[in-house]
Design a protein around this motif. Structure first.
Motif, PDB file in Angstrom:
ATOM      1  N   GLU A   1      27.484  41.499  49.666  1.00  0.00           N
ATOM      2  CA  GLU A   1      26.123  41.660  50.720  1.00  0.00           C
ATOM      3  C   GLU A   1      26.593  42.229  52.086  1.00  0.00           C
ATOM      4  O   GLU A   1      25.860  43.245  52.505  1.00  0.00           O
ATOM      5  N   GLN A   2      27.533  41.728  52.588  1.00  0.00           N
ATOM      6  CA  GLN A   2      27.899  42.262  53.873  1.00  0.00           C
ATOM      7  C   GLN A   2      28.651  43.763  53.555  1.00  0.00           C
ATOM      8  O   GLN A   2      28.111  44.646  54.545  1.00  0.00           O
ATOM      9  N   TYR A   3      29.246  43.981  52.707  1.00  0.00           N
ATOM     10  CA  TYR A   3      29.580  45.494  52.350  1.00  0.00           C
ATOM     11  C   TYR A   3      28.543  46.256  52.263  1.00  0.00           C
ATOM     12  O   TYR A   3      28.563  47.268  52.926  1.00  0.00           O
ATOM     13  N   TRP A   4      27.300  45.938  51.477  1.00  0.00           N
ATOM     14  CA  TRP A   4      26.330  46.852  51.396  1.00  0.00           C
ATOM     15  C   TRP A   4      25.494  46.768  52.628  1.00  0.00           C
ATOM     16  O   TRP A   4      24.805  48.061  52.981  1.00  0.00           O
ATOM     17  N   ARG A   5      25.119  45.783  53.411  1.00  0.00           N
ATOM     18  CA  ARG A   5      24.529  45.899  54.868  1.00  0.00           C
ATOM     19  C   ARG A   5      25.352  46.804  55.397  1.00  0.00           C
ATOM     20  O   ARG A   5      24.689  47.587  56.165  1.00  0.00           O
ATOM     21  N   GLU A   6      26.625  46.659  55.562  1.00  0.00           N
ATOM     22  CA  GLU A   6      27.459  47.582  56.765  1.00  0.00           C
ATOM     23  C   GLU A   6      27.340  49.000  56.126  1.00  0.00           C
ATOM     24  O   GLU A   6      27.055  50.013  57.057  1.00  0.00           O
ATOM     25  N   ALA A   7      27.335  49.180  54.895  1.00  0.00           N
ATOM     26  CA  ALA A   7      27.253  50.595  54.397  1.00  0.00           C
ATOM     27  C   ALA A   7      26.185  51.143  54.765  1.00  0.00           C
ATOM     28  O   ALA A   7      25.637  52.326  54.981  1.00  0.00           O
ATOM     29  N   ALA A   8      24.836  50.361  54.814  1.00  0.00           N
ATOM     30  CA  ALA A   8      23.532  50.866  54.894  1.00  0.00           C
ATOM     31  C   ALA A   8      23.314  51.233  56.564  1.00  0.00           C
ATOM     32  O   ALA A   8      22.453  51.956  56.793  1.00  0.00           O
ATOM     33  N   TYR A   9      24.234  50.748  57.300  1.00  0.00           N
ATOM     34  CA  TYR A   9      24.051  51.029  58.692  1.00  0.00           C
ATOM     35  C   TYR A   9      25.337  51.721  59.412  1.00  0.00           C
ATOM     36  O   TYR A   9      25.552  52.011  60.552  1.00  0.00           O
ATOM     37  N   THR A  10      26.201  52.247  58.472  1.00  0.00           N
ATOM     38  CA  THR A  10      27.665  52.771  58.988  1.00  0.00           C
ATOM     39  C   THR A  10      27.724  54.169  58.453  1.00  0.00           C
ATOM     40  O   THR A  10      27.507  54.625  57.262  1.00  0.00           O
ATOM     41  N   ASP A  11      27.908  55.012  59.493  1.00  0.00           N
ATOM     42  CA  ASP A  11      28.323  56.486  58.902  1.00  0.00           C
ATOM     43  C   ASP A  11      29.813  56.343  58.018  1.00  0.00           C
ATOM     44  O   ASP A  11      30.753  56.042  58.675  1.00  0.00           O
ATOM     45  N   PRO A  12      29.867  56.862  56.943  1.00  0.00           N
ATOM     46  CA  PRO A  12      31.155  56.607  56.209  1.00  0.00           C
ATOM     47  C   PRO A  12      32.103  57.422  56.483  1.00  0.00           C
ATOM     48  O   PRO A  12      33.536  56.957  56.355  1.00  0.00           O
ATOM     49  N   LEU A  13      31.844  58.594  57.138  1.00  0.00           N
ATOM     50  CA  LEU A  13      32.990  59.291  57.520  1.00  0.00           C
ATOM     51  C   LEU A  13      33.657  58.965  58.656  1.00  0.00           C
ATOM     52  O   LEU A  13      34.947  58.949  58.876  1.00  0.00           O
ATOM     53  N   THR A  14      32.984  58.756  60.018  1.00  0.00           N
ATOM     54  CA  THR A  14      33.333  58.260  61.205  1.00  0.00           C
ATOM     55  C   THR A  14      33.478  56.841  61.453  1.00  0.00           C
ATOM     56  O   THR A  14      34.249  56.342  62.203  1.00  0.00           O
ATOM     57  N   GLY A  15      32.725  55.838  60.658  1.00  0.00           N
ATOM     58  CA  GLY A  15      33.013  54.390  60.735  1.00  0.00           C
ATOM     59  C   GLY A  15      32.051  53.966  61.916  1.00  0.00           C
ATOM     60  O   GLY A  15      31.958  52.823  62.129  1.00  0.00           O
ATOM     61  N   ILE A  16      31.353  54.743  62.613  1.00  0.00           N
ATOM     62  CA  ILE A  16      30.527  54.272  63.638  1.00  0.00           C
ATOM     63  C   ILE A  16      29.027  54.076  63.017  1.00  0.00           C
ATOM     64  O   ILE A  16      28.585  54.301  61.784  1.00  0.00           O
ATOM     65  N   ALA A  17      27.923  53.886  63.729  1.00  0.00           N
ATOM     66  CA  ALA A  17      26.512  53.585  63.455  1.00  0.00           C
ATOM     67  C   ALA A  17      26.111  54.910  62.740  1.00  0.00           C
ATOM     68  O   ALA A  17      26.147  56.146  63.290  1.00  0.00           O
ATOM     69  N   ASN A  18      25.272  54.747  61.725  1.00  0.00           N
ATOM     70  CA  ASN A  18      24.612  55.863  61.421  1.00  0.00           C
ATOM     71  C   ASN A  18      23.057  56.185  62.059  1.00  0.00           C
ATOM     72  O   ASN A  18      22.868  55.312  62.886  1.00  0.00           O
ATOM     73  N   ARG A  19      22.480  56.950  61.772  1.00  0.00           N
ATOM     74  CA  ARG A  19      21.177  57.432  62.488  1.00  0.00           C
ATOM     75  C   ARG A  19      20.204  56.084  62.579  1.00  0.00           C
ATOM     76  O   ARG A  19      19.523  55.556  63.380  1.00  0.00           O
ATOM     77  N   ARG A  20      20.138  55.327  61.140  1.00  0.00           N
ATOM     78  CA  ARG A  20      19.160  54.282  60.857  1.00  0.00           C
ATOM     79  C   ARG A  20      19.489  53.343  62.041  1.00  0.00           C
ATOM     80  O   ARG A  20      18.794  52.601  62.712  1.00  0.00           O
ATOM     81  N   ALA A  21      20.860  52.912  61.934  1.00  0.00           N
ATOM     82  CA  ALA A  21      21.399  51.867  62.844  1.00  0.00           C
ATOM     83  C   ALA A  21      21.197  52.043  64.337  1.00  0.00           C
ATOM     84  O   ALA A  21      20.981  51.356  65.153  1.00  0.00           O
ATOM     85  N   LEU A  22      21.380  53.304  64.685  1.00  0.00           N
ATOM     86  CA  LEU A  22      21.443  53.747  66.326  1.00  0.00           C
ATOM     87  C   LEU A  22      19.893  53.643  66.548  1.00  0.00           C
ATOM     88  O   LEU A  22      19.576  53.126  67.673  1.00  0.00           O
TER      89      LEU A  22
END
Length: 325
Positions: free
Chosen positions: A153-174
């Motif tokens: 669950e934690q993996y998918w939660r982080e995947a939903a809010y993390t940019d996979p290339l850079t490892g920082i927050a994605n647009r949704r999380a930002l």
């Protein structure tokens, strides 16, 4: 007649005991560990836990209470669910975190095991046992180790809010974090600034050196920026080569100083595979929140300042001046 009644009662008792023994035998074979707990939270019996990779033996807990064995917050939550199960007659469930090493009544050989140092997740299921032979009402508490599920669950939660290339927050999380920071700044009347960053001529990097080098350039850019941020700052990637920084407790001067440091630092990066003559640069737009302003309007002003920086020759910072007007 009395003999018949006594015989019937004896048969019923024997049947109940046989049923209980069958249940206990079955529980012992199950991978999950189970406890018989009375209304005071006392461990009457510890059963099962055949999966030694997931559970520590809890035999040493028998005779002690939840409060004796567990951290206070966990013990209180478990006891509440035990008593609620007894009061309602229905199964109660509780998810809780527990580090086996913190269960003080377990033997040192168990608590010192490296496997038991990490905090784990359990789902406790409390079900009344009305026919159990004990002086107080009891429940059967089945503790299911759900750590693997929580990790997924934690993996998918982080995947939903993390940019996979850079490892920082994605647009949704930002954007979600921005709304939180806007609300906090409004409530406490504190400054909040925003930087919008765009890597100059990034498409040229991709065309000249390939997408693999472009990806590496994005990673190095992100890492360089992150080194200049405070723990309270928040950076996200909102587009291909476009990034946003949220700067809580930062006025216009503070935003301008940080932006200037970033503009100065980016050209010093050495991206493997890129010629020394080709240095990355960045254009930045900065804006500081006005009283009553929402995130969308603040972002528009910072983006307008970014456009001004590009029109002015790139590799520079421009600050929206609305806060000074």
């Amino acid at each position: 007649m009395d003999d018949i009644q006594e015989s019937t009662q004896a048969g019923t008792i024997a049947a109940l005991k046989a049923e209980r023994d069958q249940l206990l035998t079955l529980l012992k074979a199950l991978p999950d560990i189970s406890f018989v707990l009375d209304a005071e939270g006392r461990y009457v019996k510890v059963i099962g836990g055949a999966n030694e990779a997931m559970y520590a033996s809890g035999k040493s807990l028998e005779g002690y209470t939840l409060a004796d064995a567990l951290p206070p917050a966990v013990a209180e939550a478990c006891l509440t669910h035990v008593q609620q199960a007894l009061r309602t007659g229905e199964m109660q469930t509780l998810e809780y975190q527990l580090c086996v090493a913190d269960v003080t009544l377990l033997p040192p050989s168990v608590r010192d095991n490296d496997h038991h140092q990490a905090e784990q997740w359990f789902e406790g299921r409390a079900l009344p046992l009305p026919s159990y032979d004990h002086s107080k009402p009891v429940v059967l508490w089945v503790a299911v180790n759900i750590t693997p599920r929580k990790q997924v669950e934690q993996y998918w939660r982080e995947a939903a809010y993390t940019d996979p290339l850079t490892g920082i927050a994605n647009r949704r999380a930002l954007f979600e974090q921005a709304e939180h920071e806007i609300e906090r700044a409004h409530r406490h009347h504190r400054p909040l600034s925003l930087l919008v960053l765009d890597i100059d001529h990034f498409k040229t990097i991709n065309t000249q050196y390939g997408h693999a080098q472009g990806d590496e350039a994005l990673r190095q850019f992100t890492q360089c920026c992150a080194r200049l941020l405070r723990d309270t700052d928040f950076m996200g990637r909102i587009g291909g080569e476009e990034f946003v920084m949220l700067l809580p407790e930062t006025d216009q001067l503070g935003a301008e100083q940080l932006g200037a440091r970033i503009v100065e630092a980016i050209p010093t990066l050495d991206v493997p595979g890129m010629n020394n003559e080709h240095r990355m640069t960045v254009s930045i737009g900065a804006a500081t929140r006005l009283e009553g302003e929402g995130f969308e309007d603040l972002l528009v002003r910072a983006d307008d300042a970014l456009s001004t920086a590009k029109r002015s020759g790139r590799n520079r910072l421009r600050v929206d001046q609305a806060a000074t007007r």
